[in-house]
Motif scaffolding. Sequence first.
Motif, PDB file in Angstrom:
ATOM      1  N   UNK A 209       0.836  -1.228   0.057  1.00  0.00           N
ATOM      2  CA  UNK A 209       0.003  -0.060  -0.037  1.00  0.00           C
ATOM      3  C   UNK A 209       0.830   1.096  -0.075  1.00  0.00           C
ATOM      4  N   UNK A 210       2.090   1.119  -0.163  1.00  0.00           N
ATOM      5  CA  UNK A 210       2.897   2.333   0.182  1.00  0.00           C
ATOM      6  C   UNK A 210       3.059   3.137  -1.177  1.00  0.00           C
ATOM      7  N   UNK A 211       2.742   2.427  -2.468  1.00  0.00           N
ATOM      8  CA  UNK A 211       2.656   3.271  -3.700  1.00  0.00           C
ATOM      9  C   UNK A 211       1.686   2.866  -4.564  1.00  0.00           C
ATOM     10  N   UNK A 212       1.125   3.494  -5.592  1.00  0.00           N
ATOM     11  CA  UNK A 212       0.371   3.265  -6.307  1.00  0.00           C
ATOM     12  C   UNK A 212       0.717   3.657  -8.012  1.00  0.00           C
ATOM     13  N   UNK A 213       0.328   3.053  -8.836  1.00  0.00           N
ATOM     14  CA  UNK A 213       0.457   3.268 -10.262  1.00  0.00           C
ATOM     15  C   UNK A 213      -0.626   3.794 -10.864  1.00  0.00           C
ATOM     16  N   UNK A 225       2.977   6.714  -7.540  1.00  0.00           N
ATOM     17  CA  UNK A 225       2.829   7.836  -6.351  1.00  0.00           C
ATOM     18  C   UNK A 225       3.013   7.432  -5.086  1.00  0.00           C
ATOM     19  N   UNK A 226       3.936   8.075  -4.274  1.00  0.00           N
ATOM     20  CA  UNK A 226       3.901   7.692  -2.912  1.00  0.00           C
ATOM     21  C   UNK A 226       2.616   8.101  -2.156  1.00  0.00           C
ATOM     22  N   UNK A 227       2.257   6.910  -1.482  1.00  0.00           N
ATOM     23  CA  UNK A 227       0.897   7.067  -1.042  1.00  0.00           C
ATOM     24  C   UNK A 227       0.845   7.861   0.420  1.00  0.00           C
ATOM     25  N   UNK A 231       3.081  12.071  -3.093  1.00  0.00           N
ATOM     26  CA  UNK A 231       4.038  12.721  -4.154  1.00  0.00           C
ATOM     27  C   UNK A 231       4.334  11.646  -5.259  1.00  0.00           C
ATOM     28  N   UNK A 232       4.291  12.472  -6.363  1.00  0.00           N
ATOM     29  CA  UNK A 232       4.723  11.454  -7.400  1.00  0.00           C
ATOM     30  C   UNK A 232       6.132  11.188  -7.313  1.00  0.00           C
ATOM     31  N   UNK A 233       6.732   9.898  -7.397  1.00  0.00           N
ATOM     32  CA  UNK A 233       7.910   9.573  -7.311  1.00  0.00           C
ATOM     33  C   UNK A 233       8.718   8.966  -8.628  1.00  0.00           C
ATOM     34  N   UNK A 234       7.853   8.654  -9.713  1.00  0.00           N
ATOM     35  CA  UNK A 234       8.290   8.090 -10.922  1.00  0.00           C
ATOM     36  C   UNK A 234       7.390   8.452 -12.005  1.00  0.00           C
ATOM     37  N   UNK A 235       7.868   8.886 -13.262  1.00  0.00           N
ATOM     38  CA  UNK A 235       6.922   9.081 -14.507  1.00  0.00           C
ATOM     39  C   UNK A 235       7.734   8.157 -15.774  1.00  0.00           C
ATOM     40  N   UNK A 236       6.891   7.655 -16.462  1.00  0.00           N
ATOM     41  CA  UNK A 236       7.426   7.188 -17.546  1.00  0.00           C
ATOM     42  C   UNK A 236       6.193   7.191 -18.629  1.00  0.00           C
ATOM     43  N   UNK A 237       7.040   7.356 -19.995  1.00  0.00           N
ATOM     44  CA  UNK A 237       5.999   7.236 -21.087  1.00  0.00           C
ATOM     45  C   UNK A 237       6.151   5.857 -21.656  1.00  0.00           C
ATOM     46  N   UNK A 238       4.923   5.594 -22.090  1.00  0.00           N
ATOM     47  CA  UNK A 238       4.881   4.013 -22.595  1.00  0.00           C
ATOM     48  C   UNK A 238       5.463   3.881 -23.762  1.00  0.00           C
ATOM     49  N   UNK A 272       6.308  -2.724 -10.779  1.00  0.00           N
ATOM     50  CA  UNK A 272       5.930  -1.694  -9.800  1.00  0.00           C
ATOM     51  C   UNK A 272       7.455  -1.153  -8.995  1.00  0.00           C
ATOM     52  N   UNK A 273       7.849  -2.250  -8.414  1.00  0.00           N
ATOM     53  CA  UNK A 273       8.937  -1.777  -7.510  1.00  0.00           C
ATOM     54  C   UNK A 273      10.219  -0.997  -8.421  1.00  0.00           C
ATOM     55  N   UNK A 274      10.645  -1.682  -9.353  1.00  0.00           N
ATOM     56  CA  UNK A 274      11.880  -0.950 -10.404  1.00  0.00           C
ATOM     57  C   UNK A 274      11.389   0.146 -11.067  1.00  0.00           C
ATOM     58  N   UNK A 275       9.919  -0.007 -11.590  1.00  0.00           N
ATOM     59  CA  UNK A 275       9.465   1.099 -12.617  1.00  0.00           C
ATOM     60  C   UNK A 275       9.996   0.814 -13.584  1.00  0.00           C
ATOM     61  N   UNK A 276      10.649  -0.249 -14.165  1.00  0.00           N
ATOM     62  CA  UNK A 276      11.300  -0.191 -15.484  1.00  0.00           C
ATOM     63  C   UNK A 276      10.501  -0.225 -16.686  1.00  0.00           C
ATOM     64  N   UNK A 277      11.062  -0.244 -18.029  1.00  0.00           N
ATOM     65  CA  UNK A 277      10.344  -0.326 -19.247  1.00  0.00           C
ATOM     66  C   UNK A 277       9.299  -1.718 -19.109  1.00  0.00           C
ATOM     67  N   UNK A 278       8.027  -1.498 -19.575  1.00  0.00           N
ATOM     68  CA  UNK A 278       7.310  -2.812 -19.407  1.00  0.00           C
ATOM     69  C   UNK A 278       7.358  -3.593 -20.582  1.00  0.00           C
ATOM     70  N   UNK A 279       6.953  -4.840 -20.440  1.00  0.00           N
ATOM     71  CA  UNK A 279       6.858  -5.743 -21.647  1.00  0.00           C
ATOM     72  C   UNK A 279       5.413  -5.495 -21.917  1.00  0.00           C
ATOM     73  N   UNK A 280       5.245  -6.407 -23.142  1.00  0.00           N
ATOM     74  CA  UNK A 280       3.775  -6.079 -23.773  1.00  0.00           C
ATOM     75  C   UNK A 280       2.783  -7.653 -23.919  1.00  0.00           C
ATOM     76  N   UNK A 281       1.653  -7.467 -23.995  1.00  0.00           N
ATOM     77  CA  UNK A 281       0.993  -8.613 -24.232  1.00  0.00           C
ATOM     78  C   UNK A 281      -0.183  -8.259 -25.058  1.00  0.00           C
TER      79      UNK A 281
END
Length: 394
Positions: A209-213, A225-227, A231-238, A272-281
């Motif tokens: 519960x400490x962050x949400x996407x 976002x840090x719950x 505050x926003x703690x990360x942002x990425x463009x798909x 979500x923890x690393x907030x790295x580039x996502x895979x796709x399905x």
Amino acid sequence: MHPTHAARALAAACALAALTLLSACGGGGQHKEETPDSTAPVRPSVQKAQADGLPGMPPVLDPADVYAADRPGRLSPVVRDFPSRVYVPNTNSDTVSVIDPKTYRVIDTIPVGRQPQHVVPSWDLKTLWVNDDKGNTLTPIDPRTGKAGKRVDVHDPYNLYFTPNGRYAIVMASLDRELVFRDAHTMKKVKALPVACAGVNHADFSLDGRYFIVSCEFSGDLLKVDTERMEVIGKQKLPLAGAMPQDVKVSPDGKRFYVADMMADGVWVLDGDTFAKPGFLATGKGAHGLYVSRDSREMYISNRGEGSISVFDFTKDRLTKKWRLPGGGSPDMGGVSADGKVLWLSGRYDSEVYAIDTGTGDLLARIPVGSGPHGLAVYPQPGRYSLGHTGIFR
């Protein structure tokens, strides 16, 4: 996608047309001829379940399954005596249709504010909040009686979530470009958090519960976002020009987040923890809503643009089935029945609601409702508390 925002989404996508993989733009336009490579999602690094959750959050029942409280029939004492109903916000009709799931019939129509988008269970399970987006109000419905109460002034409430400790409501103020933290009971504003993206709309929380996407549909961004700090703690463009992310859902083990994308025609898979580039399905045209089965084994993905539902098996890490609605349709948002046997989805562009057998994929009923049905809520559902949207329970 937000109907009244369609013009803005169309303009933004068309401006990128020369650079995008897509052949057209807008919610009702033609999609690209090619989809991104449907490779297996990137396996995330192993995450250790954390016992020190967000302060005030009820303890995690099972670190291996965030949905452990959502088993069939496991209703909280708070909701046990509530009648089983399906509440359907009709965006263009400014009403909520109330369906009796036993008879598949509309038994009531409730007038609400202008352009209702979602029906959202409150954190304490006692109230259903109708998001009157253009009316700038929230209409409370008592799920015990089915009666609407006095509207509460809240600006731009496109969608609504609750922090896992029940302290704050989080308004997805899409046009205002803000996440607005409010008192979960009075809805008094506590903090407005500006965001550097367009079209904040859906979210889900981490295991602890400490962050949400958060998904931003018009700019194709994801936020972390840090719950507690709000505050926003990360942002990425798909990684797809013209991406339009929609619903967000965390995996049962809390290690991955799934983000439906109606223009990519599939689901992004994110650590979500690393907030790295996502895979796709790849799932289907117009991927939109995400719903987890009562046994936490499967996830139902509504493909609004092709009238189908894809079924993803968490244990096998792959798609296993696709159900197509006879005669087509526009399956959008919804939820799973308390016993887990029926998936309920709104038909966004067809003024109807679908009841689908989760065992066979058969269409059980097609129920006429008002115009523009959107984020319907099946209620009550199992769980100790609600994180919002159309019913995310822990």
